[in-house]
Design a protein around this motif. Structure first.
Motif, PDB file in Angstrom:
ATOM      1  N   PRO A   1       0.788  -1.227   0.000  1.00  0.00           N
ATOM      2  CA  PRO A   1       0.000   0.000   0.000  1.00  0.00           C
ATOM      3  C   PRO A   1       0.822   1.280   0.000  1.00  0.00           C
ATOM      4  O   PRO A   1       0.289   2.360   0.285  1.00  0.00           O
ATOM      5  CB  PRO A   1      -0.794  -0.130   1.303  1.00  0.00           C
ATOM      6  N   VAL A   2       2.116   1.197  -0.279  1.00  0.00           N
ATOM      7  CA  VAL A   2       2.971   2.386  -0.266  1.00  0.00           C
ATOM      8  C   VAL A   2       3.740   2.480  -1.573  1.00  0.00           C
ATOM      9  O   VAL A   2       3.879   1.504  -2.311  1.00  0.00           O
ATOM     10  CB  VAL A   2       3.963   2.350   0.920  1.00  0.00           C
ATOM     11  N   TRP A   3       4.254   3.665  -1.856  1.00  0.00           N
ATOM     12  CA  TRP A   3       5.071   3.865  -3.042  1.00  0.00           C
ATOM     13  C   TRP A   3       6.555   3.628  -2.752  1.00  0.00           C
ATOM     14  O   TRP A   3       7.332   3.330  -3.650  1.00  0.00           O
ATOM     15  CB  TRP A   3       4.896   5.303  -3.557  1.00  0.00           C
ATOM     16  N   PHE A   4       6.954   3.789  -1.497  1.00  0.00           N
ATOM     17  CA  PHE A   4       8.354   3.643  -1.095  1.00  0.00           C
ATOM     18  C   PHE A   4       8.411   2.838   0.201  1.00  0.00           C
ATOM     19  O   PHE A   4       7.595   3.052   1.096  1.00  0.00           O
ATOM     20  CB  PHE A   4       9.009   5.014  -0.866  1.00  0.00           C
ATOM     21  N   GLU A   5       9.365   1.933   0.315  1.00  0.00           N
ATOM     22  CA  GLU A   5       9.553   1.191   1.559  1.00  0.00           C
ATOM     23  C   GLU A   5      10.494   1.965   2.476  1.00  0.00           C
ATOM     24  O   GLU A   5      11.467   2.570   2.036  1.00  0.00           O
ATOM     25  CB  GLU A   5      10.113  -0.205   1.281  1.00  0.00           C
ATOM     26  N   VAL A   6      10.207   1.906   3.756  1.00  0.00           N
ATOM     27  CA  VAL A   6      10.913   2.734   4.725  1.00  0.00           C
ATOM     28  C   VAL A   6      12.165   2.023   5.241  1.00  0.00           C
ATOM     29  O   VAL A   6      12.222   0.792   5.310  1.00  0.00           O
ATOM     30  CB  VAL A   6       9.966   3.081   5.896  1.00  0.00           C
ATOM     31  N   GLY A   7      13.166   2.800   5.597  1.00  0.00           N
ATOM     32  CA  GLY A   7      14.349   2.293   6.278  1.00  0.00           C
ATOM     33  C   GLY A   7      14.414   2.848   7.688  1.00  0.00           C
ATOM     34  O   GLY A   7      14.029   3.999   7.927  1.00  0.00           O
ATOM     35  N   ILE A   8      14.873   2.048   8.642  1.00  0.00           N
ATOM     36  CA  ILE A   8      14.960   2.477  10.040  1.00  0.00           C
ATOM     37  C   ILE A   8      16.364   2.232  10.576  1.00  0.00           C
ATOM     38  O   ILE A   8      17.110   1.399  10.047  1.00  0.00           O
ATOM     39  CB  ILE A   8      13.932   1.738  10.933  1.00  0.00           C
ATOM     40  N   PRO A   9      16.774   2.928  11.643  1.00  0.00           N
ATOM     41  CA  PRO A   9      18.099   2.698  12.232  1.00  0.00           C
ATOM     42  C   PRO A   9      18.204   1.305  12.860  1.00  0.00           C
ATOM     43  O   PRO A   9      17.206   0.681  13.229  1.00  0.00           O
ATOM     44  CB  PRO A   9      18.198   3.790  13.311  1.00  0.00           C
ATOM     45  N   GLN A  10      19.443   0.863  13.022  1.00  0.00           N
ATOM     46  CA  GLN A  10      19.685  -0.474  13.575  1.00  0.00           C
ATOM     47  C   GLN A  10      19.119  -0.621  14.986  1.00  0.00           C
ATOM     48  O   GLN A  10      18.578  -1.676  15.334  1.00  0.00           O
ATOM     49  CB  GLN A  10      21.195  -0.765  13.600  1.00  0.00           C
TER      50      GLN A  10
END
Length: 447
Positions: free
Chosen positions: A237-246
């Protein structure tokens, strides 16, 4: 003709690389009852309490003209100048810094928990249980195949780290009690795994290692989509996948790791206090707006939806209309969204100092001041909503209305939210600068 079956060799060692055998995946399960002999994250001398924010490099803002023309001689035909690792040097697939090692070791912890949980669900529930949840023998085989993929991923990362220092498989403790809870837990767990790698991938000192990791995490992304489909959710359901800190990824998986082998490699990442969404949208409901308090299995930060407490008439698996049924399918376009801008979100969070993770040997901590904002992290955005305190470690906020680009609501799918003390202006490549300001962390099921 060349033999197409000859595998690519990633190391120059004279002995065969270690292999993580699928026969070693029958890990034990349950909570840890002992006492840790070592507590806290792996640490050395610390140079500062946070990394200062600096302006962009002039070479990056004023350097390359980006006018569509070539500006340097081509090193070879049809080869524009520039790029990293393009000078013909043989790649070396090994970590090159503490940052690399700790990031890949975190990734290996993630691969092992996924390897185990996929197998555990298949062993825990009968064929009839899966059938009742709308999943066939072919669907079970797909889950088994995804577990086999994790064997390959764990082997790859073990090879990169070296068999002596690479983390090993542990003992785990999961909150799910039904097949649908198992599926929902996995669509959240694989989101953490995928986003956790995206957050550090382009920061690795070793570009060759990053290339291998990219090729494994691309499979992880497909796993998350499959579990969303099994969960009756829209697959992407999104256009971009998110990145998160370690440290975010470690915070989110550590509570499900009960104990690890003696002399297990420890991690340097932080464990934040847990944030709980009291009215977490329940995807098992036809109308998630009717979600009450604590409609999840357990009170963990990745707690799966609980369909057992929902009346049969309100379960979306029993609904028959298009846009309301949520049985496993290639796609469902739900008429009533799980969440929406303007929704009142009820929050509760733990105090720091809790023992979590393997052998209860890690301690939750925060360097943030009193939380006053909620950070919503998804796609390309970090946006904030005001936190209204309602009691001791409790509060509410209003889901903001924000888009990445026109017609793309930023808050959708399985997103990350954190309590913070200040609303820093951040973007995907420098998101880790938020870490000193995080007071608590969780997942939010927006769609």
């Amino acid at each position: 003709m060349a033999n197409a079956s000859v595998p690519v060799q990633y190391t120059s060692a004279v002995s065969p690389p270690p292999v993580v055998s699928s026969q070693l995946t029958e890990a034990s399960h349950g909570s840890f009852t002992g006492r840790a002999t070592t507590t806290g994250a792996l640490s050395l001398s610390v140079q500062a309490q946070s990394i200062p924010a600096l302006p962009p490099s002039p070479a990056e803002t004023n350097g390359y003209p980006s006018d569509g023309q070539l500006h340097e001689p081509e090193p070879a035909p049809f080869t524009p100048a520039g790029g990293e690792g393009t000078n013909g040097s043989e790649p070396v697939y090994r970590v090159q810094s503490d940052f690399d090692f700790e990031s890949i070791a975190l990734g290996l912890y993630q691969e092992y928990i996924e390897l185990d949980v996929f197998h555990n669900g298949l062993a825990m529930f009968s064929a009839a249980d899966f059938q009742a949840a709308g999943l066939t023998a072919e669907d079970r085989f797909l889950i088994e195949f995804m577990a086999d993929q994790e064997v390959g991923h764990a082997t790859l990362l073990t090879n990169i780290l070296g068999p002596q220092a690479a983390p090993k498989q542990c003992t785990y403790n999961y909150p799910f009690q039904t097949v649908r809870e198992f599926v929902d837990f996995n669509q959240k767990l694989t989101r953490v795994g995928e986003s956790g790698v995206y957050g550090f991938l382009n920061h690795l000192d070793s570009r060759p290692v990053g290339q291998l990791l990219l090729q494994s995490i691309s499979t992880e992304a497909r796993q998350q989509m499959i579990f969303r489909q099994f969960d009756g959710l829209f697959p992407m359901p999104v256009w971009f996948e998110v990145g998160i800190p370690q440290s975010w990824a470690w915070t989110l998986i550590a509570p499900y790791i009960s104990s690890c082998p003696q002399n297990q490699t420890r991690l340097a990442w932080q464990n934040y206090p847990a944030l709980h969404v009291i009215n977490q949208p329940n995807a098992a409901r036809t109308n998630a707006n009717q979600t009450g308090s604590n409609e999840t299995q357990g009170f963990s930060i990745e707690a799966p939806l609980n369909d057992a407490i929902v009346p049969s008439s309100s379960l979306c698996v029993n609904a028959t209309g298009v846009g309301s049924n949520c049985n496993p399918a290639i796609t469902h376009n739900r008429s009533i969204p799980l969440s929406y801008p303007g929704r009142l979100v009820q929050l509760q969070w733990d105090a720091p100092g809790q023992l979590v993770g393997p052998n209860n040997s890690y301690v939750t901590s925060t360097s943030a001041g009193a939380p006053s904002w909620v950070a919503w992290v998804n796609q390309l955005n970090v946006t904030y909503s005001k936190l209204t305190l309602t009691g001791n470690n409790t509060g509410t906020t209003i889901q903001p209305n924000v888009s990445t680009f026109e017609n793309n609501p930023m808050i959708n799918g399985t997103v990350f939210i954190a309590l913070v003390d200040t609303p820093l202006a951040l973007s995907p490549f420098n998101l880790s600068q938020i870490n000193p300001h995080v007071a608590a962390l969780t997942l939010y099921q927006a769609g």
